[in-house]
Design a protein around this motif. Sequence first.
Motif, PDB file in Angstrom:
ATOM      1  N   ASP A  57      41.173 -39.354  42.847  1.00 26.64           N
ATOM      2  CA  ASP A  57      40.264 -40.724  42.644  1.00 26.64           C
ATOM      3  C   ASP A  57      38.478 -39.914  42.482  1.00 26.64           C
ATOM      4  OD1 ASP A  57      41.728 -43.109  43.488  1.00 26.64           O
ATOM      5  OD2 ASP A  57      41.874 -42.811  44.960  1.00 26.64           O
ATOM      6  N   ALA A  58      38.618 -38.875  43.044  1.00 29.97           N
ATOM      7  CA  ALA A  58      37.487 -38.363  43.266  1.00 29.97           C
ATOM      8  C   ALA A  58      37.022 -37.220  41.624  1.00 29.97           C
ATOM      9  CB  ALA A  58      37.667 -36.878  44.213  1.00 29.97           C
ATOM     10  N   VAL A  59      38.459 -37.062  40.631  1.00 28.93           N
ATOM     11  CA  VAL A  59      37.189 -36.348  39.455  1.00 28.93           C
ATOM     12  C   VAL A  59      38.010 -37.303  38.066  1.00 28.93           C
ATOM     13  CG1 VAL A  59      38.457 -34.614  40.442  1.00 28.93           C
ATOM     14  CG2 VAL A  59      40.354 -36.023  39.226  1.00 28.93           C
ATOM     15  N   ALA A  60      38.955 -39.523  38.694  1.00 27.97           N
ATOM     16  CA  ALA A  60      38.575 -39.472  36.991  1.00 27.97           C
ATOM     17  C   ALA A  60      37.750 -40.431  36.826  1.00 27.97           C
ATOM     18  CB  ALA A  60      39.886 -41.063  37.635  1.00 27.97           C
ATOM     19  N   PRO A  61      37.021 -40.524  35.474  1.00 27.51           N
ATOM     20  CA  PRO A  61      35.560 -41.131  35.185  1.00 27.51           C
ATOM     21  C   PRO A  61      35.846 -42.475  35.662  1.00 27.51           C
ATOM     22  CG  PRO A  61      36.478 -39.558  33.924  1.00 27.51           C
ATOM     23  CD  PRO A  61      37.530 -39.494  35.004  1.00 27.51           C
ATOM     24  N   PRO A  62      34.479 -43.076  35.696  1.00 27.84           N
ATOM     25  CA  PRO A  62      34.572 -44.565  36.165  1.00 27.84           C
ATOM     26  C   PRO A  62      35.229 -45.484  34.517  1.00 27.84           C
ATOM     27  CG  PRO A  62      33.192 -43.079  36.717  1.00 27.84           C
ATOM     28  CD  PRO A  62      33.326 -42.529  36.316  1.00 27.84           C
ATOM     29  N   GLY A  63      36.139 -46.509  34.956  1.00 22.25           N
ATOM     30  CA  GLY A  63      36.608 -47.070  33.750  1.00 22.25           C
ATOM     31  C   GLY A  63      37.878 -46.432  32.991  1.00 22.25           C
ATOM     32  N   GLN A  64      38.096 -45.178  33.548  1.00 21.96           N
ATOM     33  CA  GLN A  64      39.154 -44.797  32.462  1.00 21.96           C
ATOM     34  C   GLN A  64      40.304 -45.185  33.353  1.00 21.96           C
ATOM     35  OE1 GLN A  64      38.887 -40.561  31.554  1.00 21.96           O
ATOM     36  NE2 GLN A  64      40.952 -40.608  31.489  1.00 21.96           N
ATOM     37  N   THR A 119      43.663 -28.430  40.917  1.00 18.23           N
ATOM     38  CA  THR A 119      42.745 -27.108  41.890  1.00 18.23           C
ATOM     39  C   THR A 119      42.389 -28.175  42.458  1.00 18.23           C
ATOM     40  OG1 THR A 119      40.964 -28.188  39.624  1.00 18.23           O
ATOM     41  CG2 THR A 119      42.702 -26.206  39.691  1.00 18.23           C
ATOM     42  N   ARG A 120      41.570 -29.803  42.579  1.00 18.07           N
ATOM     43  CA  ARG A 120      41.628 -29.489  43.972  1.00 18.07           C
ATOM     44  C   ARG A 120      42.461 -30.310  45.199  1.00 18.07           C
ATOM     45  NH1 ARG A 120      38.300 -30.815  40.002  1.00 18.07           N
ATOM     46  NH2 ARG A 120      36.077 -30.755  40.365  1.00 18.07           N
ATOM     47  N   PHE A 121      43.593 -30.156  45.405  1.00 20.06           N
ATOM     48  CA  PHE A 121      44.809 -30.590  45.732  1.00 20.06           C
ATOM     49  C   PHE A 121      45.829 -29.783  46.496  1.00 20.06           C
ATOM     50  CE2 PHE A 121      49.170 -32.333  46.328  1.00 20.06           C
ATOM     51  CZ  PHE A 121      49.001 -32.957  47.632  1.00 20.06           C
ATOM     52  N   ASP A 122      45.461 -29.557  47.636  1.00 18.91           N
ATOM     53  CA  ASP A 122      46.355 -28.619  48.710  1.00 18.91           C
ATOM     54  C   ASP A 122      48.064 -28.875  49.743  1.00 18.91           C
ATOM     55  OD1 ASP A 122      44.707 -27.220  48.044  1.00 18.91           O
ATOM     56  OD2 ASP A 122      44.443 -26.437  50.211  1.00 18.91           O
ATOM     57  N   PRO A 126      51.563 -36.410  51.534  1.00 17.42           N
ATOM     58  CA  PRO A 126      51.537 -36.784  49.961  1.00 17.42           C
ATOM     59  C   PRO A 126      49.899 -37.365  49.394  1.00 17.42           C
ATOM     60  CG  PRO A 126      53.498 -37.698  50.757  1.00 17.42           C
ATOM     61  CD  PRO A 126      52.414 -37.069  52.257  1.00 17.42           C
ATOM     62  N   GLU A 127      49.374 -37.863  49.993  1.00 11.27           N
ATOM     63  CA  GLU A 127      48.285 -39.436  49.223  1.00 11.27           C
ATOM     64  C   GLU A 127      47.204 -38.219  48.994  1.00 11.27           C
ATOM     65  OE1 GLU A 127      48.265 -39.358  53.666  1.00 11.27           O
ATOM     66  OE2 GLU A 127      49.783 -39.160  53.044  1.00 11.27           O
ATOM     67  N   GLY A 128      47.040 -37.157  49.846  1.00 12.76           N
ATOM     68  CA  GLY A 128      46.276 -36.412  48.771  1.00 12.76           C
ATOM     69  C   GLY A 128      46.283 -36.054  48.163  1.00 12.76           C
ATOM     70  N   ALA A 129      46.873 -36.551  46.608  1.00 15.11           N
ATOM     71  CA  ALA A 129      47.272 -35.292  45.450  1.00 15.11           C
ATOM     72  C   ALA A 129      46.155 -37.274  44.960  1.00 15.11           C
ATOM     73  CB  ALA A 129      48.135 -35.754  44.821  1.00 15.11           C
ATOM     74  N   LEU A 130      46.879 -38.527  45.497  1.00 17.78           N
ATOM     75  CA  LEU A 130      45.456 -39.467  45.018  1.00 17.78           C
ATOM     76  C   LEU A 130      44.579 -39.390  45.593  1.00 17.78           C
ATOM     77  CD1 LEU A 130      48.943 -42.951  44.982  1.00 17.78           C
ATOM     78  CD2 LEU A 130      47.426 -41.313  42.866  1.00 17.78           C
ATOM     79  N   ALA A 157      51.734 -39.969  42.906  1.00 15.58           N
ATOM     80  CA  ALA A 157      51.679 -41.325  43.720  1.00 15.58           C
ATOM     81  C   ALA A 157      52.780 -40.561  44.432  1.00 15.58           C
ATOM     82  CB  ALA A 157      52.804 -42.654  43.460  1.00 15.58           C
ATOM     83  N   PRO A 158      52.856 -40.429  46.137  1.00 12.21           N
ATOM     84  CA  PRO A 158      53.493 -40.042  47.439  1.00 12.21           C
ATOM     85  C   PRO A 158      54.951 -39.726  46.893  1.00 12.21           C
ATOM     86  CG  PRO A 158      51.528 -41.911  48.052  1.00 12.21           C
ATOM     87  CD  PRO A 158      51.973 -41.819  47.275  1.00 12.21           C
ATOM     88  N   ASP A 159      55.760 -40.798  46.619  1.00  9.05           N
ATOM     89  CA  ASP A 159      57.246 -40.748  46.732  1.00  9.05           C
ATOM     90  C   ASP A 159      57.755 -40.156  45.636  1.00  9.05           C
ATOM     91  OD1 ASP A 159      56.890 -42.969  48.660  1.00  9.05           O
ATOM     92  OD2 ASP A 159      58.072 -44.862  47.581  1.00  9.05           O
ATOM     93  N   ALA A 160      56.912 -40.087  44.122  1.00  6.65           N
ATOM     94  CA  ALA A 160      56.859 -39.196  42.845  1.00  6.65           C
ATOM     95  C   ALA A 160      56.310 -37.996  43.455  1.00  6.65           C
ATOM     96  CB  ALA A 160      55.976 -39.808  41.934  1.00  6.65           C
TER      97      ALA A 160
END
Length: 301
Positions: A137-144, A109-112, A129-133, A154-157
């Motif tokens: 990074d913006a939504v992942a909780p610290p340390g998870q 919901t955060r990546f176009d 495609p790097e926009g997905a990563l 990943a861009p290739d995937a």
Amino acid sequence: MRLLRSCSLVLLVASATACSRKVLPPVPESTTPPPLRLEFQPPEDSVLTETVKSSLQRRGAPGSQEAVLTTVTRFTPEQGGWLLTQRVTQARYSRDGTPVETLVDDVLTRFDLRVRLAADGAYVRVVEPEGALAALDAVAPPGQDVTPLEAFFAPDALESRTRGEWAVKYGGLYGRTLAPGQHSYVVGTVPLGGHEVTYLLERTFHGTGPTEQGEAMVFTLRCLEAPGEGASQELHEALLLAGNPQLTPGVECEGEQLLGRGRFLPVRRGLTLKATLDGETWTWATQSALESLRAPEEERR
């Protein structure tokens, strides 16, 4: 009286002509519909809202999974082709009917997703495609630990997955003339039970039919076993285009796809696939339906 006599005279002449000439039987009209050409003409003046559902079930085991997405797609003419921009407005994941919150939904919901297409609808590539990563990074909780998700986004995937999905849905259809009963083929993949299932999909054109979105081209879908020597050249070319992959044995699938005739409209598509892996039978089903076609300013309301 003059009119009545004129009519009688016409009937008399017609009768005399019928007696003096051999009447030929009418030529029967052909019952075979003429071939239709499917052109890639996206609705650049509108946005498409679709509902996409997918489910996964292992026979005899609990834990059925379902994902439901609402996507909004827009096509923009660009560089002699098209730029497809798709965003996910809603994402829901559930297990056995119970909603489960996942980071995947937050990323979607955060990546176009932006995809470049050729003028005839042929797939070109994902744009940035790097926009997905970056969204991860913006939504992942610290340390998870998000290593699996980093590999997934990943861009290739992301590029490989998007290319494959476009090919399975629309590859080889546009820019060609189709006659009822005509087949086309494409190779698809889906991850099931820790395996990458590779299947050969046959798409058969059956004609047109009315829908709420106007007249649509109707196709049936099914999976085929590995072809023998007597298979058509088109089938072998589809395998060659995919790199001649090893098909997963025993895969079965069936479904239907409806595409707008006058312009690109993914009216409806459904596919159910079954595969037996390590003695376990998995069923994967996916459905998509066009919910609305609106002008950009209406969609923003």
